[in-house]
Design an enzyme around this catalytic site. Sequence first.
Site, short mmCIF file in Angstrom:
data_model
loop_
_atom_site.label_atom_id
_atom_site.label_comp_id
_atom_site.label_asym_id
_atom_site.label_seq_id
_atom_site.Cartn_x
_atom_site.Cartn_y
_atom_site.Cartn_z
CB CYS A 25 40.58 94.30 -46.51
SG CYS A 25 40.66 93.49 -48.12
CG HIS A 69 43.14 75.94 -40.14
ND1 HIS A 69 43.91 75.30 -41.07
CD2 HIS A 69 41.86 75.88 -40.58
CE1 HIS A 69 43.13 74.84 -42.04
NE2 HIS A 69 41.89 75.19 -41.77
CD GLU A 108 45.91 88.88 -48.88
OE1 GLU A 108 46.31 89.25 -47.78
OE2 GLU A 108 45.13 89.56 -49.58
#
Length: 118
Positions: A25, A69, A108
């Site tokens: 991560c 985005h 997520e």
Amino acid sequence: MFRITKEFHFSASHQLKSLPSDHQCNRLHGHNYIVEVELSGEELNEHGFVRDYHELAPLKRYIDDHFDHRHLNDVLGHDRVTAECLAKHFYDWCKDRLPETSAVRVSETTKTWAEYRP
């Protein structure tokens, strides 16, 4: 207590730079996020709603305009952009506009959720 929820989706990147450099991560990566907003009320309004789902449209615009985005570290201005942090951010945003907001959950992945519920 009556509760309603509505789900919103967006795709974005982030990077958790405080993690060790070999942690997956820490690398730049992205997710297809799901945001679930919960509103609660002990009474229904004159139309039989906690709140009309249509009144959540500003949250969709906010997500589309500022999160979809995008690189979330830039959007939130820090490097600890976790699902927990996003849940709190969206909770605060919603609570300011929709006082019935009782919780926000952020996913997520299909197997993970973080929730902020005061």
